[in-house]
Design an enzyme around this catalytic site. Structure first.
Site, short mmCIF file in Angstrom:
data_model
loop_
_atom_site.label_atom_id
_atom_site.label_comp_id
_atom_site.label_asym_id
_atom_site.label_seq_id
_atom_site.Cartn_x
_atom_site.Cartn_y
_atom_site.Cartn_z
N ARG A 197 -42.81 73.84 -40.02
CA ARG A 197 -43.31 73.02 -38.92
C ARG A 197 -42.50 71.74 -38.72
NH1 ARG A 197 -49.33 72.53 -40.91
NH2 ARG A 197 -48.13 72.54 -42.85
N ASP B 285 -50.23 75.87 -40.42
CA ASP B 285 -49.00 76.32 -41.08
C ASP B 285 -48.81 77.81 -40.84
OD1 ASP B 285 -46.80 76.67 -42.69
OD2 ASP B 285 -47.70 75.70 -44.44
N CYS C 193 -44.61 67.78 -42.84
CA CYS C 193 -45.60 68.82 -43.10
C CYS C 193 -45.71 69.01 -44.60
CB CYS C 193 -45.27 70.11 -42.36
SG CYS C 193 -43.78 70.96 -42.92
#
Length: 153
Positions: A8, A121, A2
């Site tokens: 994440r 996000d 990410c």
């Protein structure tokens, strides 16, 4: 992977390791994670929200269990990967630029799971948003696990 490797990708990393362990495959497939964005730094700790919501799935993630890796500084991690899963199309594009990954197996997690779409996000949002992100990552990992195992077998 990410942006910064603190939320994440950390959740995906830990959840995938848990899924592999449940199948008796822990240690047979190496799982790593990293960040490709401008704010990625080596050694950052997983976000508190990520650790809290992972605990709900029985994953006790200490601050130093997974520390961030800046993939811009560690291209060898990307070069050595058999499969690269990103959270967004933009991250997929950045990986391809960084690695010249022509035919390399690079997908968004959604694409690999067969349903497409970016995973947003949750950083800076509330715990509920982080929990929803965990659930989305978990669902997509579960949907793609058989494909992943066939690819890496």
């Amino acid at each position: 992977m990410c942006q910064a490797n603190t939320c994440r990708s950390v959740m995906a990393h830990a959840l995938l390791e848990q899924m592999l362990a449940a199948r008796g495959l822990d240690g047979r497939i190496r799982v790593t994670s990293g960040g490709i964005g401008p704010h990625a730094r080596d050694g950052m700790i997983p976000s508190l929200d990520a650790r809290i919501v992972l605990r709900e799935d029985g994953i006790q993630l200490a601050e130093d269990t997974i520390v961030s890796t800046d993939l811009k500084a560690h291209r060898e991690v990307l070069a050595g990967a058999d499969l690269i899963l990103t959270m967004t199309e933009e991250q997929k594009r950045l990986v391809r630029e960084q690695t010249g990954a022509g035919e390399r197996a690079v997908y968004t997690l959604g694409e690999f799971a067969g349903d497409g779409g970016d995973i947003r996000d949750p950083v800076g949002q509330d715990e509920a948003r982080c929990r929803a992100t965990r659930d989305e990552i978990k669902r997509r990992l579960e949907a793609s696990l058989e494909r992943l195992l066939r690819l890496l077998a």
